[in-house]
Design a protein around this motif. Structure first.
Motif, PDB file in Angstrom:
ATOM      1  N   ASP A 154      45.587  37.696  48.475  1.00 46.50           N
ATOM      2  CA  ASP A 154      44.784  36.482  48.374  1.00 46.50           C
ATOM      3  C   ASP A 154      43.507  36.612  49.205  1.00 46.50           C
ATOM      4  O   ASP A 154      42.419  36.271  48.749  1.00 46.50           O
TER       5      ASP A 154
ATOM      6  N   SER B 287      40.706  38.784  47.727  1.00 44.12           N
ATOM      7  CA  SER B 287      40.209  38.397  46.404  1.00 44.12           C
ATOM      8  C   SER B 287      38.693  38.190  46.406  1.00 44.12           C
ATOM      9  O   SER B 287      38.076  37.925  47.438  1.00 44.12           O
TER      10      SER B 287
ATOM     11  N   SER C 240      37.277  35.719  45.078  1.00 46.86           N
ATOM     12  CA  SER C 240      37.040  34.300  45.341  1.00 46.86           C
ATOM     13  C   SER C 240      36.765  34.071  46.819  1.00 46.86           C
ATOM     14  O   SER C 240      35.812  33.373  47.187  1.00 46.86           O
TER      15      SER C 240
ATOM     16  N   ARG D  89      45.116  30.544  42.812  1.00 45.58           N
ATOM     17  CA  ARG D  89      45.788  31.825  42.583  1.00 45.58           C
ATOM     18  C   ARG D  89      47.305  31.714  42.777  1.00 45.58           C
ATOM     19  O   ARG D  89      47.767  30.904  43.592  1.00 45.58           O
TER      20      ARG D  89
ATOM     21  N   ASP E 178      49.570  31.449  36.230  1.00 41.87           N
ATOM     22  CA  ASP E 178      48.762  32.670  36.314  1.00 41.87           C
ATOM     23  C   ASP E 178      47.897  32.826  35.067  1.00 41.87           C
ATOM     24  O   ASP E 178      47.982  33.807  34.349  1.00 41.87           O
TER      25      ASP E 178
ATOM     26  N   ASN F 148      43.181  30.583  37.076  1.00 37.77           N
ATOM     27  CA  ASN F 148      43.804  30.585  38.410  1.00 37.77           C
ATOM     28  C   ASN F 148      43.214  31.718  39.254  1.00 37.77           C
ATOM     29  O   ASN F 148      43.785  32.815  39.351  1.00 37.77           O
ATOM     30  N   PHE F 149      42.055  31.446  39.841  1.00 36.07           N
ATOM     31  CA  PHE F 149      41.349  32.485  40.591  1.00 36.07           C
ATOM     32  C   PHE F 149      40.974  32.069  42.011  1.00 36.07           C
ATOM     33  O   PHE F 149      40.521  32.912  42.804  1.00 36.07           O
TER      34      PHE F 149
ATOM     35  N   ASP G 186      41.198  31.295  45.825  1.00 32.91           N
ATOM     36  CA  ASP G 186      42.056  31.760  46.930  1.00 32.91           C
ATOM     37  C   ASP G 186      42.481  30.593  47.819  1.00 32.91           C
ATOM     38  O   ASP G 186      41.988  29.468  47.696  1.00 32.91           O
TER      39      ASP G 186
END
Length: 293
Positions: free
Chosen positions: A42, A45, A47, A96, A191, A195-196, A198
């Motif tokens: 996470d 990521s 994001s 996420r 998912d 869903n991106f 963090d």
């Protein structure tokens, strides 16, 4: 463990070392492998790298503006029901899988830690409690976030009233029966391509939303609850005779509450501290069981 990065197979280039690989391989902390993998996946990521720096200052500006609005309209916009429905929708739609999994775990772990302290600090007594064990994201609609904050303050008040001013005494053999891994699976988290977001970015976004739909008193109490990390850590480390466990705490000092501006960042630290403490309790439980064999 779903799609969390398999850090053991990440290539290592001495001229360009991967900072997340270094943190994964570092064994100074007590986190279980599956938790560390999810946390670092996470944190690594895109994001968090590109979205968080934009969102954080905007979220903090929103906190200031909403605070001014609350002066004029202190209770006009409050609705815990709308708040929790918005959070649930946002988590299922944008957050996420690793972040959602860690958020759900947090309520289970917090309830277990409080149960451990209560059972061992007051053997034979039962404190009033409202354990939170959401089975999925939809279960969070039942005012779970607000109840989590209430649980912390109520526990500290009830525990110390029951102690009657006496210090906590470590038991000869601590009761670890309530310490276990929550029955939550990363692969069950939403998912989709949307869903991106963090964990840190999501919390920064949710903090002003939390402030908007709660009374000013509820929001300040929620942010001040983060100061109780050290208090809970002291209780647990005293029961285990392990003051060195306090090194994993981050939100200090309980008698010097901070402003609400950094509440999002401190909430992430609160989540990590809870994971650390629960992992340490799990390690102590395993050591006790090994000695009994």
């Amino acid at each position: 463990m779903g799609k969390s990065e398999d850090w053991l197979h990440v290539a290592h280039d001495p001229r360009d070392p991967n900072p997340w690989l270094a943190l994964y391989l570092d064994a100074s902390g007590p986190l279980a492998d599956e938790v560390k993998r999810a946390w670092l996946s996470d944190a690594a990521s895109r994001s968090r790298q590109f979205v968080l720096p934009v969102v954080r200052p905007l979220a903090r500006l929103a906190i200031v503006l909403i605070q001014l609005l609350k002066i004029l309209m202190p209770n006009d916009l409050t609705s815990s029901r709308i708040l929790h429905r918005l959070i649930v929708w946002g988590m299922k739609t944008f957050v996420r899988p690793e972040a959602n999994w860690l958020i759900l775990r947090h309520f289970h772990l917090g309830s277990q830690v409080l149960a451990f302290i209560g059972a061992n600090a007051l053997p034979g007594q039962t404190l009033p409690s409202h354990p939170l064990k959401p089975a999925d994201i939809d279960a969070l609609r039942d005012d779970v976030f607000l109840q989590h904050d209430l649980n912390l303050f109520n526990f500290v008040i009830n525990l110390n009233r029951a102690l009657g001013g006496k210090p906590i005494e470590p038991p000869e053999r601590p009761d670890f029966s309530m310490i276990a891994q929550p029955p939550l699976r990363l692969e069950d988290m939403p998912d989709r391509w949307t869903n991106f977001i963090d964990l840190q970015t999501a919390i920064e976004v949710y903090t002003p939303v939390y402030q908007l739909f709660l009374t000013d008193n509820d929001f300040w109490r929620a942010t001040n609850s983060l100061q109780l990390d050290e208090v809970i850590g002291i209780y647990a480390s005293t029961l285990l005779k392990r003051q060195d466990y306090l090194v994993f705490l981050n939100n200090k000092h309980p008698l010097v509450p901070l402003t609400t501006l950094r509440a999002g960042f401190r909430l992430v630290l609160h989540g990590l501290s809870t994971e650390m403490l629960h992992a340490l309790l799990g390690r102590a439980k395993a050591e006790q069981e090994a000695k009994a064999i």
